[in-house]
Design a protein around this motif. Structure first.
Motif, mmCIF file in Angstrom:
data_model
loop_
_atom_site.group_PDB
_atom_site.id
_atom_site.type_symbol
_atom_site.label_atom_id
_atom_site.label_comp_id
_atom_site.label_asym_id
_atom_site.label_seq_id
_atom_site.Cartn_x
_atom_site.Cartn_y
_atom_site.Cartn_z
ATOM 1 N N THR A 664 1.238 -1.589 -0.126
ATOM 2 C CA THR A 664 -0.129 0.291 -0.539
ATOM 3 C C THR A 664 0.607 1.046 0.245
ATOM 4 N N LYS A 665 0.506 2.116 -0.788
ATOM 5 C CA LYS A 665 1.279 3.726 -0.975
ATOM 6 C C LYS A 665 0.556 4.328 0.166
ATOM 7 N N ILE A 666 1.437 5.039 1.180
ATOM 8 C CA ILE A 666 1.384 5.834 2.116
ATOM 9 C C ILE A 666 1.684 7.391 1.527
ATOM 10 N N ILE A 667 1.190 8.406 1.602
ATOM 11 C CA ILE A 667 0.757 10.359 1.299
ATOM 12 C C ILE A 667 0.766 10.493 2.099
ATOM 13 N N ASP A 668 1.472 11.505 2.423
ATOM 14 C CA ASP A 668 2.100 12.342 4.232
ATOM 15 C C ASP A 668 1.013 13.392 2.830
ATOM 16 N N ALA A 669 0.332 14.364 3.993
ATOM 17 C CA ALA A 669 0.104 15.450 3.786
ATOM 18 C C ALA A 669 1.817 16.465 2.513
ATOM 19 N N ASN A 670 2.588 16.380 3.241
ATOM 20 C CA ASN A 670 3.459 16.748 2.677
ATOM 21 C C ASN A 670 3.868 16.471 1.434
ATOM 22 N N LEU A 672 2.005 15.779 -1.284
ATOM 23 C CA LEU A 672 1.358 16.503 -1.998
ATOM 24 C C LEU A 672 1.520 18.141 -1.944
ATOM 25 N N VAL A 673 1.408 18.090 -3.033
ATOM 26 C CA VAL A 673 1.879 19.684 -3.640
ATOM 27 C C VAL A 673 0.671 20.303 -4.666
ATOM 28 N N ASP A 674 -0.381 20.530 -4.135
ATOM 29 C CA ASP A 674 -1.049 21.338 -5.359
ATOM 30 C C ASP A 674 -1.786 19.750 -6.112
ATOM 31 N N GLY A 675 -2.022 18.976 -5.477
ATOM 32 C CA GLY A 675 -2.521 18.221 -5.749
ATOM 33 C C GLY A 675 -1.411 16.900 -6.912
ATOM 34 N N PHE A 676 -0.300 17.220 -6.522
ATOM 35 C CA PHE A 676 0.774 16.484 -7.334
ATOM 36 C C PHE A 676 1.574 15.672 -5.722
ATOM 37 N N VAL A 677 0.924 14.210 -6.485
ATOM 38 C CA VAL A 677 2.504 13.271 -5.186
ATOM 39 C C VAL A 677 3.879 14.004 -5.988
ATOM 40 N N ASN A 678 4.544 13.849 -4.869
ATOM 41 C CA ASN A 678 5.905 13.426 -4.563
ATOM 42 C C ASN A 678 6.246 12.732 -4.086
ATOM 43 N N GLU A 679 6.265 11.792 -5.232
ATOM 44 C CA GLU A 679 6.635 10.269 -5.108
ATOM 45 C C GLU A 679 7.742 9.913 -4.248
ATOM 46 N N SER A 680 8.588 10.561 -4.000
ATOM 47 C CA SER A 680 10.310 10.117 -3.911
ATOM 48 C C SER A 680 10.262 10.434 -1.792
ATOM 49 N N LYS A 681 8.634 11.401 -1.793
ATOM 50 C CA LYS A 681 8.410 11.344 -0.364
ATOM 51 C C LYS A 681 7.154 10.378 0.471
ATOM 52 N N CYS A 682 7.057 9.739 -0.827
ATOM 53 C CA CYS A 682 5.862 8.512 -0.319
ATOM 54 C C CYS A 682 6.525 7.303 0.374
ATOM 55 N N HIS A 683 5.736 6.426 1.089
ATOM 56 C CA HIS A 683 6.873 5.488 1.508
ATOM 57 C C HIS A 683 5.445 3.916 1.191
ATOM 58 N N TYR A 684 6.374 3.152 0.798
ATOM 59 C CA TYR A 684 5.289 1.964 1.355
ATOM 60 C C TYR A 684 5.299 0.679 2.212
ATOM 61 N N ILE A 685 3.696 0.429 2.629
ATOM 62 C CA ILE A 685 3.488 -0.975 3.452
ATOM 63 C C ILE A 685 2.804 -1.655 3.124
ATOM 64 N N ASN A 686 2.893 -3.171 3.716
ATOM 65 C CA ASN A 686 2.309 -4.334 3.427
ATOM 66 C C ASN A 686 0.758 -4.140 4.269
ATOM 67 N N GLN A 687 -0.332 -4.271 3.421
ATOM 68 C CA GLN A 687 -1.277 -3.702 4.809
ATOM 69 C C GLN A 687 -1.760 -5.333 5.662
ATOM 70 N N SER A 688 -1.019 -6.536 5.199
ATOM 71 C CA SER A 688 -0.663 -7.269 6.366
ATOM 72 C C SER A 688 -0.403 -7.176 7.478
ATOM 73 N N ILE A 689 0.288 -6.287 7.852
ATOM 74 C CA ILE A 689 0.439 -6.016 9.405
ATOM 75 C C ILE A 689 -0.568 -5.894 10.136
ATOM 76 N N PHE A 690 -1.154 -4.637 9.531
ATOM 77 C CA PHE A 690 -3.018 -4.079 9.934
ATOM 78 C C PHE A 690 -3.083 -5.112 10.429
ATOM 79 N N LEU A 691 -3.213 -6.447 9.924
ATOM 80 C CA LEU A 691 -4.354 -7.500 11.167
ATOM 81 C C LEU A 691 -3.705 -8.134 12.236
#
Length: 947
Positions: A664-670, A672-691
């Motif tokens: 799962t891609k996690i996009i922090d408010a930081n 997002l700039v004018d609706g565009f995502v700065n991919e380098s600042k995103c991180h990823y997490i596997n949703q299975s850990i939420f279980l």
């Protein structure tokens, strides 16, 4: 400038006209700032830099500005051109014209020029015909000063600079916010005024009309008038048609209006003017005076609106608020407009900002159609199951129109204009109306429980379909296809309760409910209403902003809560706590449950919802359902401030009905700039850990290093819940039961609220309560109040240090804004109150709590018993010398910081206050260091916390 100055008398001569001014001076002037004024790049009408408006003369008025400058198809400013010799500095009419355009289009600034003079106007201020030319003018420059002011002009006029945000910075720094009122807010006020006048008069003259029929008739009349008034300003209808219905005082003005409505049905076929369906509004009486007033208020000079430039999105914003209100009839058939009960409980109606709509549409509709041909896109079905005024469907429709424009303009031979039935684009590169109708019918679908909302959604979509059309193009459509201009949307946008199917009546009779309740429940059979779509497997894309309302606040809740319990997995069968009762379930989570049955395999859906979905214990079963049924494609945490006037943090999620194992891609408010995502600042997490998380929380901001650290803390398998006999909310009572001074009543007790709890300190402010169990709603067990020691923490807190704990040794009673913690007798030697208080106040435990349970919310959160119970504890062996020393040192440090806080409370000398505060901070740091040792953290792990 030299040319203008050397031939000044020629250019200011009355025979030199505006068209020549534009060609000789203004076009080259703006081209010098990087604008493709002549469209040499050959872009389609939708994407060209500058639109030269065809002016529609109405008396002294024109109905469009001379130039609309745009970036990416969106307007950034208007320019109104005049011929030289006009005194722009003093003449108020040109300024008023420009400001009407700019304000109606919701632009920040716009320009008025004859080249000799250039005036810049603040368009956030509402224009009035009585304003002077200087009103809202923020710059005035004579042509001889253009070179001196070149740097300034370059900043606000150069296309490249504007693309980099220069204009927004200028507007933010120069606009005078005093007296500003945006066009959508003002238009809402106008709609409310129209509704009040119409409702009061119709109610008075048509006494047999029910409240429901009154609401329906008023909505229909307003929608029809607004549609036709906008069509007039856009040149589709003859300007002044509506006004002429009120010219002959011997006529019945409403009958004249009905005549226009019925003619419109023959022209548009939109359903909006369908009197075969609407047998109410055609058979009522309305006073001439009222009709004349409401129509005149939509025309110059009483109206500040220029409908030729007000976007459908802006009107939708006003309508969204408008739909949150309803008409009620009081004494003497007087009509009153008031908020609907569920809207009042929710704190109002909050329109989704256009950039949020665009972001969701881009990531769902955009991905679904990318690379596809129009014939493939025709099969893609897009749904908003709680469509309101239609903002998401409008955004999806706009996206589809732009995609088709780009597609057809790239294949010139197929798209070539022939003036025949085969045309898909017009000579200017826009889509022909039959293609726009086809896209609307094929792709866009919506449902709403409010019949008025359904009509407004249709109105918005139809007005979008009609944009850019002219009487000639509409007539051409009728000649070629022998059909009316607009499509009927009866099969696309429907009224019903998205959450309740016809199976609701399997265990009870329709006759068990009165007519009013039947309308409110309003069952909706999805598979029957959209049978062809479900034959194809369901919807491809579901988008929207569902209502954020607790079920208990909905006026039909009592009759349906049993249905919700049996049809939605809202109750944790292993947890019978009150947090799982259906009354605490929010409608938006029920939509998450419902959508799984509406989506086809591999379909996607995206909502904007409160971020409580990620962490609040109330929604544990919603999270479990998501993890069991969807792949979470991304979660964008928007933090706060998305909805005007609301500080509640929100998220955007995108789920797909698939068994994908992708992270799962996690996009922090930081990011997002004018609706565009700065991919380098995103991180990823596997949703299975939420279980594996407590209450299935979506701990989206824990990176791999932090997760490893938390696993280490949890490896001892000892938690706060294991050693406590009570973690309990304080007394629930009415605020008026809290006394402001001590009473002689023997049941009077010292009383604390959450705000009285500080870190290691209790600020008692002389409030009391009469502890009479019979008079208190929830008095809590005597064990809590009689304990010789307890820890009290703020229950409503937030930020990066949400747990604020103090040690109570004085038997305080406390309010529901606190939690009290009692340690079991058999653990008090090992896990003393001082030690637990230190842990709860420490950086480490607050870091753990924030990352696992609040997702770093900057706003208030409920410090939940469920999460407190899962705070991991260090294993301490008092027979081990080192453990014993650390334990005893911690107790001494806590005693010390409590004593210092007491000293600080009575200290008056400012130098001494500074010194004691420094001592408190020093002891606090010592406690944090000792906590790290208790959990055996390495230097690298400590850096993670301190960082």
């Amino acid at each position: 400038m030299k040319k203008f100055k050397s031939n000044y008398s020629q250019y200011t001569n009355k025979n030199y006209n505006e068209t020549e001014t534009r060609r000789d001076f203004l076009d080259p002037f703006f081209e010098a700032f990087g604008w493709d004024v002549a469209n040499r790049a050959g872009k389609s009408q939708t994407y060209r830099d500058v639109i030269h408006e065809d002016k529609l003369k109405v008396g002294k008025e024109t109905k469009a500005p001379d130039y609309a400058f745009r970036i990416g198809g969106s307007r950034v400013f208007f320019v109104e051109a005049k011929k030289p010799g006009v005194n722009l500095k003093e003449d108020s009419l040109p300024a008023f014209q420009l400001r009407r355009y700019g304000w109606s289009a919701k632009l920040g600034i716009s320009f008025l020029t004859d080249f000799e003079e250039l005036a810049i106007y603040d368009c956030t201020r509402k224009p009035s015909i009585n304003d002077k030319a200087s009103t809202a003018r923020i710059e005035y420059i004579h042509f001889e000063d253009y070179l001196k002011r070149f740097d300034f002009l370059y900043e606000i006029l150069n296309k490249e600079s504007i693309e980099q945000g220069s204009l927004e910075k200028y507007i933010a720094g120069s606009s005078n916010k005093k007296g500003t009122e945006s066009v959508d807010i003002d238009f809402l006020s106008t709609l409310d005024n129209l509704r009040t006048k119409l409702a009061s008069n119709i109610s008075k003259l048509n006494k047999d009309l029910s409240v429901r029929d009154l609401n329906y008739a008023v909505q229909q009349i307003i929608d029809r008038i607004i549609f036709l008034r906008a069509a007039e300003d856009r040149g589709i209808e003859e300007y002044g048609d509506l006004k002429r219905t009120c010219e002959n005082k011997n006529d019945n003005f409403y009958n004249n209006l009905l005549g226009i409505f019925k003619r419109a049905d023959g022209k548009y076929n939109s359903g909006l003017f369908d009197f075969a369906k609407d047998s109410i509004s055609g058979n009522i009486e309305i006073d001439n005076k009222v009709i004349k007033e409401i129509i005149n208020e939509l025309y110059y000079p009483l109206s500040p609106y220029e409908f030729s430039v007000i976007s459908v999105e802006i009107m939708g914003n006003a309508y969204e608020q408008f739909l949150g209100k309803t008409i009620t009839i009081g004494r003497n058939h007087s009509a009153k407009i008031e908020l609907k009960p569920e809207v009042r409980k929710a704190g109002g109606v909050y329109y989704t900002p256009e950039y949020i709509v665009d972001y969701i549409v881009e990531n769902t509709v955009g991905e679904a159609i990318r690379g596809k041909k129009p014939e493939e896109i025709a099969n893609i079905k897009i749904l908003d199951p709680a469509c309101g005024s239609g903002s998401f469907l409008l955004g999806a429709y706009k996206y589809l129109l732009n995609y088709h424009i780009e597609y057809y303009n790239k294949i010139k031979d197929r798209a070539k204009f022939k003036g025949s039935k085969e045309d898909v684009i017009k000579e200017n590169g826009d889509l022909t109306i039959w293609i726009k109708k086809q896209i609307l019918r094929n792709n866009i679908f919506g449902v709403d429980i409010d019949s008025n909302a359904v009509e407004v959604t249709k109105l918005s979509l139809l007005m979008k379909c009609l944009e850019g059309e002219s009487p000639a193009s509409i007539q051409n459509n009728q000649d070629l296809f022998n059909e009316r201009a607009l499509p009927s949307l009866e099969d696309n946008i429907k009224c019903g309760n998205s959450l309740i199917g016809n199976d609701f009546y399997e265990s009870q009779s329709v006759l068990d409910f009165d007519e009013e309740m039947q309308y409110k429940i309003n069952c909706f059979d999805w598979e029957y209403e959209f049978k062809n779509i479900f034959k194809g497997g369901g919807f491809d894309v579901v988008i929207g902003n569902p209502p954020y309302v607790f079920v208990k606040y909905v006026d039909w809740a009592d009759d349906v809560k049993g249905y919700f319990s049996s049809n939605y997995d809202i109750t944790n069968k292993d947890n019978k706590s009150k947090s799982n009762q259906s009354g605490k379930i929010n409608l938006y989570t029920l939509f998450i449950f419902r959508v799984i049955k509406l989506l086809k395999e591999n379909g996607v859906f995206s909502f904007i919802v409160p971020n409580g979905l990620l962490r609040t214990t109330t929604y544990d079963m919603a999270r479990k359902f998501i993890l069991d049924n969807y792949h979470i494609d991304f979660i964008a945490d928007l933090k706060d401030g998305v909805f005007k006037g609301v500080t509640a943090p929100t998220i955007i999620f995108k789920f797909s009905k698939s068994s994908s194992n992708d992270d799962t891609k996690i996009i922090d408010a930081n990011c997002l700039v004018d609706g565009f995502v700065n991919e380098s600042k995103c991180h990823y997490i596997n949703q299975s850990i939420f279980l594996e998380n407590t209450s299935y929380t979506f701990s989206i901001f824990s990176n791999p290093k932090e997760t490893t650290l938390f696993k280490k803390m949890e490896s001892n398998n000892k938690y706060l819940g294991d050693i406590t006999s009570q973690i309990i909310e304080g007394i629930v009572c009415k605020k008026e039961q809290i006394l402001l001074e001590e009473s002689n009543d023997p049941l009077c007790r010292k009383f604390l609220e959450g705000k009285n709890i500080k870190k290691y300190k209790i600020d008692f402010n002389n409030k009391y309560i009469i502890f009479d169990r019979k008079k208190l709603h929830r008095a809590r067990p005597d064990e809590v109040w009689n304990s010789d020691k307890k820890i009290i923490i703020q229950r409503i807190s937030g930020g990066l240090h949400p747990i604020v704990a103090a040690l109570d040794t004085e038997n305080y009673y406390s309010f529901a804004s606190t939690n009290s913690i009692l340690i079991r007798d058999d653990f008090r030697d090992i896990y003393s109150y001082e030690l637990i208080c230190a842990l709860l106040n420490s950086k480490l435990i607050n870091f753990y709590y924030v990352k696992n349970f609040t997702n770093a919310s900057t706003l208030t959160v409920n410090i939940s018993k469920t999460f407190l119970e899962k705070i991991p504890l260090p294993i301490i062996d008092l027979n081990n010398k080192q453990d014993k020393e650390m334990h005893d040192k911690m107790v001494a440090l806590v005693d010390s910081i409590i004593a210092l806080n007491k000293k600080l409370a009575v200290e008056k000398n400012p130098n001494a206050v500074t010194m004691v505060n420094r001592q408190i901070n020093a002891v606090d740091k010592q406690i944090d260091v000792l906590v790290y040792k208790l959990y055996n953290l390495s230097d690298e792990e400590i850096k993670i916390i301190e960082g």
